[in-house]
Design a protein around this motif. Structure first.
Motif, PDB file in Angstrom:
ATOM      1  N   ASN A   1       0.845  -1.190   0.000  1.00  0.00           N
ATOM      2  CA  ASN A   1       0.000   0.000   0.000  1.00  0.00           C
ATOM      3  C   ASN A   1       0.881   1.241   0.000  1.00  0.00           C
ATOM      4  O   ASN A   1       2.031   1.195   0.407  1.00  0.00           O
ATOM      5  N   TYR A   2       0.315   2.347  -0.424  1.00  0.00           N
ATOM      6  CA  TYR A   2       0.962   3.644  -0.328  1.00  0.00           C
ATOM      7  C   TYR A   2       0.315   4.407   0.818  1.00  0.00           C
ATOM      8  O   TYR A   2      -0.876   4.247   1.086  1.00  0.00           O
ATOM      9  N   ILE A   3       1.082   5.253   1.481  1.00  0.00           N
ATOM     10  CA  ILE A   3       0.546   6.085   2.561  1.00  0.00           C
ATOM     11  C   ILE A   3       0.340   7.494   2.012  1.00  0.00           C
ATOM     12  O   ILE A   3       1.239   8.068   1.402  1.00  0.00           O
ATOM     13  N   CYS A   4      -0.851   8.024   2.244  1.00  0.00           N
ATOM     14  CA  CYS A   4      -1.192   9.372   1.778  1.00  0.00           C
ATOM     15  C   CYS A   4      -1.626  10.236   2.953  1.00  0.00           C
ATOM     16  O   CYS A   4      -2.196   9.738   3.927  1.00  0.00           O
ATOM     17  N   ILE A   5      -1.344  11.519   2.844  1.00  0.00           N
ATOM     18  CA  ILE A   5      -1.903  12.512   3.761  1.00  0.00           C
ATOM     19  C   ILE A   5      -3.040  13.188   3.003  1.00  0.00           C
ATOM     20  O   ILE A   5      -2.834  13.733   1.924  1.00  0.00           O
ATOM     21  N   ILE A   6      -4.226  13.113   3.582  1.00  0.00           N
ATOM     22  CA  ILE A   6      -5.418  13.695   2.967  1.00  0.00           C
ATOM     23  C   ILE A   6      -5.833  14.905   3.793  1.00  0.00           C
ATOM     24  O   ILE A   6      -5.951  14.815   5.014  1.00  0.00           O
ATOM     25  N   TYR A   7      -6.049  16.039   3.135  1.00  0.00           N
ATOM     26  CA  TYR A   7      -6.517  17.247   3.815  1.00  0.00           C
ATOM     27  C   TYR A   7      -7.988  17.427   3.506  1.00  0.00           C
ATOM     28  O   TYR A   7      -8.401  17.417   2.349  1.00  0.00           O
TER      29      TYR A   7
ATOM     30  N   GLY B   1      -9.390  22.995   8.342  1.00  0.00           N
ATOM     31  CA  GLY B   1      -9.356  21.613   7.882  1.00  0.00           C
ATOM     32  C   GLY B   1      -8.663  20.671   8.839  1.00  0.00           C
ATOM     33  O   GLY B   1      -8.060  21.078   9.832  1.00  0.00           O
ATOM     34  N   THR B   2      -8.774  19.400   8.518  1.00  0.00           N
ATOM     35  CA  THR B   2      -8.113  18.345   9.286  1.00  0.00           C
ATOM     36  C   THR B   2      -7.366  17.438   8.311  1.00  0.00           C
ATOM     37  O   THR B   2      -7.683  17.398   7.122  1.00  0.00           O
ATOM     38  N   ILE B   3      -6.384  16.733   8.836  1.00  0.00           N
ATOM     39  CA  ILE B   3      -5.675  15.773   7.997  1.00  0.00           C
ATOM     40  C   ILE B   3      -6.016  14.358   8.431  1.00  0.00           C
ATOM     41  O   ILE B   3      -6.418  14.112   9.570  1.00  0.00           O
ATOM     42  N   HIS B   4      -5.866  13.452   7.479  1.00  0.00           N
ATOM     43  CA  HIS B   4      -6.084  12.029   7.708  1.00  0.00           C
ATOM     44  C   HIS B   4      -4.928  11.281   7.071  1.00  0.00           C
ATOM     45  O   HIS B   4      -4.377  11.713   6.057  1.00  0.00           O
ATOM     46  N   LEU B   5      -4.575  10.162   7.647  1.00  0.00           N
ATOM     47  CA  LEU B   5      -3.604   9.262   7.039  1.00  0.00           C
ATOM     48  C   LEU B   5      -4.399   8.148   6.373  1.00  0.00           C
ATOM     49  O   LEU B   5      -5.323   7.602   6.972  1.00  0.00           O
ATOM     50  N   GLN B   6      -4.040   7.840   5.135  1.00  0.00           N
ATOM     51  CA  GLN B   6      -4.818   6.859   4.382  1.00  0.00           C
ATOM     52  C   GLN B   6      -3.900   5.908   3.632  1.00  0.00           C
ATOM     53  O   GLN B   6      -2.868   6.321   3.096  1.00  0.00           O
ATOM     54  N   LEU B   7      -4.289   4.640   3.584  1.00  0.00           N
ATOM     55  CA  LEU B   7      -3.599   3.648   2.770  1.00  0.00           C
ATOM     56  C   LEU B   7      -4.348   3.500   1.457  1.00  0.00           C
ATOM     57  O   LEU B   7      -5.582   3.457   1.440  1.00  0.00           O
ATOM     58  N   THR B   8      -3.616   3.411   0.375  1.00  0.00           N
ATOM     59  CA  THR B   8      -4.240   3.258  -0.939  1.00  0.00           C
ATOM     60  C   THR B   8      -3.392   2.328  -1.801  1.00  0.00           C
ATOM     61  O   THR B   8      -2.188   2.212  -1.597  1.00  0.00           O
ATOM     62  N   LYS B   9      -4.032   1.688  -2.746  1.00  0.00           N
ATOM     63  CA  LYS B   9      -3.324   0.781  -3.664  1.00  0.00           C
ATOM     64  C   LYS B   9      -2.756   1.529  -4.869  1.00  0.00           C
ATOM     65  O   LYS B   9      -1.808   1.081  -5.487  1.00  0.00           O
ATOM     66  N   THR B  10      -3.357   2.670  -5.217  1.00  0.00           N
ATOM     67  CA  THR B  10      -2.901   3.442  -6.378  1.00  0.00           C
ATOM     68  C   THR B  10      -2.783   4.916  -5.996  1.00  0.00           C
ATOM     69  O   THR B  10      -3.496   5.401  -5.122  1.00  0.00           O
ATOM     70  N   ILE B  11      -1.900   5.603  -6.672  1.00  0.00           N
ATOM     71  CA  ILE B  11      -1.662   7.026  -6.425  1.00  0.00           C
ATOM     72  C   ILE B  11      -2.174   7.816  -7.632  1.00  0.00           C
ATOM     73  O   ILE B  11      -1.735   7.572  -8.754  1.00  0.00           O
ATOM     74  N   PRO B  12      -3.085   8.772  -7.408  1.00  0.00           N
ATOM     75  CA  PRO B  12      -3.526   9.616  -8.526  1.00  0.00           C
ATOM     76  C   PRO B  12      -2.353  10.387  -9.126  1.00  0.00           C
ATOM     77  O   PRO B  12      -1.414  10.759  -8.424  1.00  0.00           O
ATOM     78  N   SER B  13      -2.408  10.646 -10.408  1.00  0.00           N
ATOM     79  CA  SER B  13      -1.302  11.333 -11.086  1.00  0.00           C
ATOM     80  C   SER B  13      -1.112  12.764 -10.593  1.00  0.00           C
ATOM     81  O   SER B  13      -0.037  13.332 -10.757  1.00  0.00           O
TER      82      SER B  13
ATOM     83  N   PRO C   1       8.192   6.793   0.869  1.00  0.00           N
ATOM     84  CA  PRO C   1       7.576   8.073   0.503  1.00  0.00           C
ATOM     85  C   PRO C   1       6.119   8.150   0.952  1.00  0.00           C
ATOM     86  O   PRO C   1       5.445   7.133   1.104  1.00  0.00           O
ATOM     87  N   ILE C   2       5.665   9.364   1.128  1.00  0.00           N
ATOM     88  CA  ILE C   2       4.254   9.648   1.400  1.00  0.00           C
ATOM     89  C   ILE C   2       3.757  10.470   0.226  1.00  0.00           C
ATOM     90  O   ILE C   2       4.519  11.212  -0.399  1.00  0.00           O
ATOM     91  N   TYR C   3       2.476  10.383  -0.055  1.00  0.00           N
ATOM     92  CA  TYR C   3       1.889  11.077  -1.191  1.00  0.00           C
ATOM     93  C   TYR C   3       0.744  11.971  -0.725  1.00  0.00           C
ATOM     94  O   TYR C   3       0.051  11.663   0.241  1.00  0.00           O
TER      95      TYR C   3
ATOM     96  N   SER D   1      -6.070   7.420  13.248  1.00  0.00           N
ATOM     97  CA  SER D   1      -5.956   6.038  12.791  1.00  0.00           C
ATOM     98  C   SER D   1      -5.536   6.111  11.322  1.00  0.00           C
ATOM     99  O   SER D   1      -5.559   7.154  10.694  1.00  0.00           O
ATOM    100  N   ILE D   2      -5.153   4.965  10.787  1.00  0.00           N
ATOM    101  CA  ILE D   2      -4.817   4.913   9.370  1.00  0.00           C
ATOM    102  C   ILE D   2      -6.022   4.309   8.682  1.00  0.00           C
ATOM    103  O   ILE D   2      -6.467   3.229   9.038  1.00  0.00           O
ATOM    104  N   GLU D   3      -6.588   5.025   7.733  1.00  0.00           N
ATOM    105  CA  GLU D   3      -7.792   4.577   7.039  1.00  0.00           C
ATOM    106  C   GLU D   3      -7.404   3.885   5.735  1.00  0.00           C
ATOM    107  O   GLU D   3      -6.423   4.253   5.110  1.00  0.00           O
ATOM    108  N   ASN D   4      -8.204   2.908   5.346  1.00  0.00           N
ATOM    109  CA  ASN D   4      -8.054   2.333   4.008  1.00  0.00           C
ATOM    110  C   ASN D   4      -8.916   3.142   3.069  1.00  0.00           C
ATOM    111  O   ASN D   4     -10.002   3.580   3.444  1.00  0.00           O
TER     112      ASN D   4
END
Length: 111
Positions: free
Chosen positions: A26-32, A43-55, A66-68, A104-107
């Motif tokens: 999985n990739y780790i992303c910071i979502i705002y 705003g708030t931030i979230h940590l999220q796991l994802t299988k693909t990274i948007p371009s 890396p984080i995305y 928490s880390i969200e999927n």
């Protein structure tokens, strides 16, 4: 996907240990997320796991993997962040402020 050269994130040993199994394939992303009043500064931030990274996402250097994030998120974060793990959850902070604690880390399919 470009790398953001001026931002750097440091994972503590505790965070790495707790993310090892979760981050596998999985990739780790910071979502705002904009706050309830609609103001981008609320705003708030979230940590999220994802299988693909948007371009449109950028790659942020770390001392581990890396984080995305979306490029627009960078304007709300300082250039140097630390991600730590405590018994209550993940903590994302800079030298000047705490962006999130007890996270928490969200999927991606859970959000």
């Amino acid at each position: 996907m470009k790398e953001d050269e001026k931002m750097n994130i440091h994972f503590t040993e505790e965070a790495i240990h707790n993310l090892l199994e979760k981050s596998y394939s999985n990739y780790i992303c910071i979502i705002y997320e904009v706050g309830g009043c609609g103001s981008p500064l609320d705003g708030t931030i979230h940590l999220q796991l994802t299988k693909t990274i948007p371009s449109s996402y950028v790659n942020i250097s770390t001392n581990w993997i890396p984080i995305y994030t979306e490029r627009s998120t960078l304007m709300f974060l300082e250039d140097k962040l630390t991600i730590d793990f405590q018994p209550s959850g993940y903590l994302v902070k800079s030298n000047n402020q705490i962006y999130g604690y007890s996270l928490s880390i969200e999927n991606e399919h859970d959000s």
